[in-house]
Every structure is written in structure tokens, then in C-alpha cells.
Design an enzyme around this catalytic site. Sequence first.
Site, PDB file in Angstrom:
ATOM      1  N   ARG A  20       6.888  -2.797   6.725  1.00  0.00           N
ATOM      2  CA  ARG A  20       6.680  -2.258   5.100  1.00  0.00           C
ATOM      3  C   ARG A  20       7.940  -3.568   5.067  1.00  0.00           C
ATOM      4  NH1 ARG A  20       7.202   4.027   5.832  1.00  0.00           N
ATOM      5  NH2 ARG A  20       7.784   3.617   7.566  1.00  0.00           N
ATOM      6  N   ASN A  73       2.589   3.438   6.321  1.00  0.00           N
ATOM      7  CA  ASN A  73       1.086   3.756   6.711  1.00  0.00           C
ATOM      8  C   ASN A  73       0.389   5.195   6.858  1.00  0.00           C
ATOM      9  OD1 ASN A  73       3.479   1.855   8.510  1.00  0.00           O
ATOM     10  ND2 ASN A  73       4.502   3.496   9.802  1.00  0.00           N
TER      11      ASN A  73
END
Length: 89
Positions: free
Chosen positions: A18, A36
Site C-alpha cells: 500500500r 487491504n
Amino acid sequence: MPQRRYRIEGRVQGVWFRESTRREAAPRGITGHAVNHADGSVEVWACGDDRALDRLERWLAKGPPLARVNRLTRMDDPDDPVPDTFRTG
């Protein structure tokens, strides 16, 4: 503004996916998010010009060094309001 939503599967959590995505997106003027999911995948929503999105998509197919991308699924997503920044969460 073009928008794309991606689902990335494989070894993509716990490998800085990320944050690395944010670092790839922000300098290209791409806004959106990387989050996520409980199933182990990562969702990326990216808004920007087509050329920048194409470059990000190529990067997402590989990810950061510790990641192993098994599948990248892309969906165009033209109706959401465009965010001002790229966030992880």
C-alpha cells in the site's frame, strides 16, 4: 477524470504494497486509495490521466520487491467523486 479500480491478489499484504503504491501514485498526480481486504488482497482505486494510470497499472502487476502478484484485475470506475490525495488505510 479517468478512474480505475484494481484488485491485486498474491503475497501483497505485509510487504509494504500500500505505501509503495502511494509512493508510485503521488508523483504522477494520481489520487485514490490502497486498502487491504480480509481475504488477503489489496484494492487500489486510482484517479488520474490515462498515461499515468497505465504506468501505475504496469507497476501494480509487479508491486514492490517483497510482493508476489498472482492476479491483477482491473475495472473502470467512472462514477465516484475524485479524491484530492492518495491515501492508504
